[in-house]
Write a protein that holds these residues in place. Structure first.
Motif, short mmCIF file in Angstrom:
data_model
loop_
_atom_site.label_atom_id
_atom_site.label_comp_id
_atom_site.label_asym_id
_atom_site.label_seq_id
_atom_site.Cartn_x
_atom_site.Cartn_y
_atom_site.Cartn_z
N SER A 72 -44.16 55.16 57.55
CA SER A 72 -45.48 55.79 57.40
C SER A 72 -45.48 56.97 56.45
O SER A 72 -46.55 57.42 56.04
CB SER A 72 -45.98 56.26 58.77
OG SER A 72 -45.10 57.21 59.34
N ASP A 73 -44.30 57.49 56.09
CA ASP A 73 -44.24 58.75 55.34
C ASP A 73 -43.66 58.52 53.96
O ASP A 73 -42.49 58.14 53.83
CB ASP A 73 -43.37 59.75 56.09
CG ASP A 73 -43.84 60.00 57.51
OD1 ASP A 73 -44.84 59.38 57.92
OD2 ASP A 73 -43.21 60.81 58.21
N MET A 74 -44.44 58.76 52.93
CA MET A 74 -43.99 58.44 51.58
C MET A 74 -44.45 59.47 50.57
O MET A 74 -45.35 60.28 50.82
CB MET A 74 -44.54 57.07 51.16
CG MET A 74 -46.07 56.91 51.17
SD MET A 74 -47.00 57.77 49.88
CE MET A 74 -46.41 56.90 48.43
N SER A 75 -43.82 59.40 49.42
CA SER A 75 -44.28 60.10 48.23
C SER A 75 -44.09 59.18 47.05
O SER A 75 -43.18 58.34 47.05
CB SER A 75 -43.50 61.40 48.02
OG SER A 75 -42.14 61.10 47.80
N GLY A 76 -44.94 59.31 46.05
CA GLY A 76 -44.80 58.41 44.92
C GLY A 76 -45.66 58.81 43.74
O GLY A 76 -46.28 59.88 43.72
N LEU A 116 -50.20 53.94 59.14
CA LEU A 116 -49.27 53.12 58.36
C LEU A 116 -48.04 52.75 59.19
O LEU A 116 -47.62 53.49 60.07
CB LEU A 116 -48.84 53.89 57.12
CG LEU A 116 -49.97 54.34 56.19
CD1 LEU A 116 -49.44 55.30 55.12
CD2 LEU A 116 -50.66 53.15 55.55
N GLY A 117 -47.48 51.59 58.89
CA GLY A 117 -46.22 51.20 59.50
C GLY A 117 -46.32 50.60 60.87
O GLY A 117 -45.31 50.48 61.58
N ALA A 118 -47.51 50.20 61.28
CA ALA A 118 -47.70 49.55 62.58
C ALA A 118 -48.55 48.30 62.35
O ALA A 118 -48.07 47.33 61.77
CB ALA A 118 -48.36 50.52 63.57
N VAL A 119 -49.81 48.34 62.77
CA VAL A 119 -50.71 47.23 62.44
C VAL A 119 -50.93 47.18 60.93
O VAL A 119 -50.91 46.13 60.30
CB VAL A 119 -52.04 47.36 63.19
CG1 VAL A 119 -53.00 46.26 62.76
CG2 VAL A 119 -51.82 47.31 64.70
N ALA A 120 -51.16 48.36 60.35
CA ALA A 120 -51.31 48.45 58.89
C ALA A 120 -49.93 48.40 58.22
O ALA A 120 -48.94 48.85 58.79
CB ALA A 120 -52.02 49.75 58.52
N LEU A 121 -49.89 47.85 57.01
CA LEU A 121 -48.64 47.77 56.26
C LEU A 121 -48.04 49.15 56.06
O LEU A 121 -48.75 50.12 55.78
CB LEU A 121 -48.88 47.12 54.90
CG LEU A 121 -49.33 45.66 54.89
CD1 LEU A 121 -49.57 45.20 53.46
CD2 LEU A 121 -48.32 44.77 55.58
N GLY A 122 -46.72 49.24 56.18
CA GLY A 122 -46.03 50.51 56.00
C GLY A 122 -45.66 50.79 54.56
O GLY A 122 -46.12 50.12 53.63
N VAL A 123 -44.79 51.78 54.38
CA VAL A 123 -44.50 52.30 53.04
C VAL A 123 -43.08 52.02 52.58
O VAL A 123 -42.69 52.48 51.50
CB VAL A 123 -44.78 53.81 52.99
CG1 VAL A 123 -46.24 54.09 53.31
CG2 VAL A 123 -43.85 54.59 53.93
#
Length: 352
Positions: A72-76, A116-123
């Protein structure tokens, strides 16, 4: 930069029997951008305890038996924007909020379903699109690895100490439990705000790190199992203003005994187990304690937090325990599970 057609991403397969050990890398098509979306090249992702819980299927029954793209935790880096996007451009450095739908105010069932990272696509993927309004700009002095620690650990700590009801102020006393990602960020935000920090850990080595970050009082709870009594002693019997409670059932009673009358206990984690004493609700009432559950934070809070960080760069440098290559995702999860880390465990998804 041309828009890629393929993206490598991690999958937790449905029916996994060995939890995170069943993580696999697969290649998928990069979806076409919607009008309000921003395509981001993910440079780094940091792991949190929720990722481990989901992988091992003890986070919640609604996620068990499902295929999941974790993280769920990203940078980009922004590489393309939809036709209606005006606030982002290629080359911008960004983080996505833990829940892209949580823009302001309190969380709702809808915002949590969008996390993010559960039902929704994660990172844990090389490329991912996000709604433009869910993104925040990375502080200029942060690397991508450092910025990846912000969406959950940092924002949870910020929300706990600066949320409604009893926001932190100079001269307050803060108790942090352990030296994981949220606890370390809470320590840093507390020191930045002029508060006195009491830190607990089972490791003297970890406590030394907490001391270097500004903790004034250190308690090894293996040597001092009745640590709540030590907290009261340190505060001359008054108790602390704030407790960042990451332990759960095994520490909750002691945390409430540690807080002053009218102080705040911010419930974040469930790392320990145990039976709650029958008088715990009487204790909460008698101390007039504010017990508040923290569900990360909103985009609006994220932006407020970044202003605090940018104003105090020397006191808010993220603490990263170890960085793993993208191909070493299983090892990264294993290191998180070991609880030997101080601060955050990061996966380098793409090169900076």
């Amino acid at each position: 930069m041309s828009i890629p057609q393929k993206s490598r991403q991690y999958i937790l397969p449905a029916g996994r029997k060995e939890g995170y050990k069943n993580l696999t890398i697969t290649e998928v098509e990069v979806p076409k951008l919607k009008a309000n979306d921003v395509l981001v090249k993910v440079h780094a992702a940091s792991l949190q305890y929720r990722d481990l819980s989901i992988a091992n299927e003890f986070y919640g029954p609604g996620l068990n038996g499902r295929e999941i793209v974790p993280g769920s935790d990203m940078s980009g880096e922004v590489i393309a924007v939809g036709q209606d996007v005006t606030d982002w451009k290629a080359g911008d450095r960004v983080c996505a909020n833990f829940s892209p739908a949580h823009l302001s105010g309190d969380p709702t069932p809808a915002t949590m379903d969008a996390a993010l990272g559960a039902v929704a696509l994660g990172v844990l993927t090389e490329y991912r699109s996000f709604p433009s309004e869910s993104l925040v700009r990375i502080p200029a002095h942060f690397s991508y690895q450092q910025a990846s620690t912000l969406p959950c650990a940092a924002l949870t700590a910020y929300n706990a100490l600066n949320g409604r009801g009893n926001p932190i102020k100079a001269g307050d006393t803060v108790l942090i439990l352990g030296t994981g990602g949220v606890s370390i960020w809470a320590l840093q935000f507390a020191v930045t705000s002029g508060a006195t920090v009491i830190a607990t850990s089972s490791s003297d080595e970890k406590l030394k790190i907490a001391e270097k970050l500004g903790a004034k009082h250190l308690i090894n709870y293996r040597n001092t199992p009745d640590w709540e009594e030590e907290v009261l002693k340190i505060t001359n019997g008054v108790g602390v203003d704030h407790v960042v409670e990451v332990g759960g059932q095994g520490t909750m009673y002691k945390s409430i005994k540690s807080v002053r009358f009218g102080g705040g206990v911010y419930v974040i984690g469930v790392l320990t187990h145990g039976d709650l004493p029958p008088d715990i609700f009487r204790l909460i009432l008698d101390r007039a304690a504010e017990v508040r559950g923290i569900l990360i934070g909103s985009v609006s809070q994220f932006k407020d937090m970044l202003r605090l960080i940018e104003a105090n760069p020397e006191k808010t440098t993220p603490v990263i325990d170890k960085v793993f290559a993208f191909e070493d995702g299983v090892a990264a999860f294993a290191h998180l599970e070991s609880q030997k880390h101080v601060g955050k465990v990061v996966i380098q998804v793409s090169k900076d």
